[in-house]
Design a protein around this motif. Sequence first.
Motif, PDB file in Angstrom:
ATOM      1  N   ILE A 119      -8.849   3.371 100.548  1.00 31.51           N
ATOM      2  CA  ILE A 119      -7.854   2.303 100.478  1.00 31.51           C
ATOM      3  C   ILE A 119      -8.192   1.179 101.464  1.00 31.51           C
ATOM      4  N   GLY A 120      -8.706   1.548 102.634  1.00 33.31           N
ATOM      5  CA  GLY A 120      -9.000   0.570 103.675  1.00 33.31           C
ATOM      6  C   GLY A 120     -10.098  -0.412 103.320  1.00 33.31           C
ATOM      7  N   GLN A 121     -10.846  -0.131 102.244  1.00 30.78           N
ATOM      8  CA  GLN A 121     -11.930  -1.023 101.839  1.00 30.78           C
ATOM      9  C   GLN A 121     -11.460  -2.152 100.926  1.00 30.78           C
ATOM     10  N   PHE A 122     -10.168  -2.170 100.604  1.00 32.39           N
ATOM     11  CA  PHE A 122      -9.644  -3.168  99.665  1.00 32.39           C
ATOM     12  C   PHE A 122      -8.526  -3.974 100.307  1.00 32.39           C
ATOM     13  N   ARG A 123      -8.264  -5.117  99.694  1.00 30.87           N
ATOM     14  CA  ARG A 123      -7.120  -5.931 100.105  1.00 30.87           C
ATOM     15  C   ARG A 123      -6.452  -6.509  98.858  1.00 30.87           C
ATOM     16  N   SER A 124      -5.192  -6.810  98.982  1.00 30.38           N
ATOM     17  CA  SER A 124      -4.425  -7.313  97.846  1.00 30.38           C
ATOM     18  C   SER A 124      -4.848  -8.735  97.499  1.00 30.38           C
ATOM     19  N   LEU A 125      -4.928  -9.005  96.216  1.00 28.32           N
ATOM     20  CA  LEU A 125      -5.263 -10.342  95.735  1.00 28.32           C
ATOM     21  C   LEU A 125      -4.087 -10.974  94.991  1.00 28.32           C
ATOM     22  N   PHE A 126      -3.494 -10.203  94.055  1.00 28.29           N
ATOM     23  CA  PHE A 126      -2.475 -10.789  93.187  1.00 28.29           C
ATOM     24  C   PHE A 126      -1.552  -9.705  92.635  1.00 28.29           C
ATOM     25  N   PRO A 127      -0.343  -9.580  93.186  1.00 29.06           N
ATOM     26  CA  PRO A 127       0.640  -8.691  92.567  1.00 29.06           C
ATOM     27  C   PRO A 127       1.009  -9.233  91.189  1.00 29.06           C
ATOM     28  N   GLN A 128       1.200  -8.334  90.223  1.00 29.74           N
ATOM     29  CA  GLN A 128       1.628  -8.770  88.893  1.00 29.74           C
ATOM     30  C   GLN A 128       3.129  -8.555  88.723  1.00 29.74           C
ATOM     31  N   CYS A 129       3.522  -7.289  88.650  1.00 33.76           N
ATOM     32  CA  CYS A 129       4.932  -6.973  88.420  1.00 33.76           C
ATOM     33  C   CYS A 129       5.153  -5.493  88.723  1.00 33.76           C
ATOM     34  N   ALA A 130       6.408  -5.077  88.789  1.00 31.02           N
ATOM     35  CA  ALA A 130       6.754  -3.673  89.052  1.00 31.02           C
ATOM     36  C   ALA A 130       7.559  -3.138  87.877  1.00 31.02           C
TER      37      ALA A 130
END
Length: 299
Positions: A99-110
């Motif tokens: 998980i630590g190798q990634f970062r958020s770019l664009f939330p879509q929806c829940a």
Amino acid sequence: MKKLLVSLLAALSLSVSARETITIVYSWTPADTAANFHRSLAAEANKIQDRYNFVFDARPGAGGSIAANYVAGQPNTVLATASAFFIRPNFFPNESHDIGQFRSLFPQCAAPAVISSKKYRTWADVPTDRPVSIGMSGMGTTTHLIATQIAKKYPNLIIVPFKSTSEALISVLSDSTDMAVNFMGDSAQYVEAGRIFVLGATGSKTVNGVRPLSSQGFTKDLDVMDVPAQLLVHNSFPAPKAQEIREIFVKAGRSAAVLDSYKPDFCQSNNQMADKDIQPWYAKQTADWRRLTQGVALK
């Protein structure tokens, strides 16, 4: 005239080929309704700019880890995933992604998950004195955690893993399992035809007439078990390019086509989240899903 047409087609082909290709790698089966969130985003993003060509690709399996590890090793790829991304490594730390190798770019929806059944109209119909089976989309996933929450009230529940929520629902329709954890979009046509019933939903609100599970005697943890569709990038992805792509997605995310793609799953849009809120949101998900996996056994 014919020469002019040939020249125009050649120019168009050259324009498309000159774009830099960015692949949106989806973690689940391409038949899922949630896959359309990312297809529609790619289509709209391609319409509004001419620098990048966004394409959709599906690499399902291993609770999203196959797609995550692929993106970790490939340039110009973006990971399209959901809450299972945060869950799987807690169960399979040596066989999953980091998980630590990634970062958020664009939330879509829940999107709320739902419990569907062909046999039972309400929870009052579900027996407690004999085994009852529930299908879900694989061990160490969001639907697995939801099923374990249901099992706290129904210890007679047998949890059956499938490759996807679509397959779990098909199992219900074929009378192979008694219930399934799936999504509104999977169930809609069968609910309308009277072939299945929806017993409850995750989240704290009634959705399309379906009451929250927590209001029906299940744990409050189910209130935070909506499934957030989102796009991530590996830490090796250049930050300036990631920001540029994010700005394209934010603009594309306002389109009617993208917002309409959320409707079958009643997925609540959060695609206009402010830049400053993205990484705190990512960190909160990491912590929340780690907490929710504690004490859950794989069996």
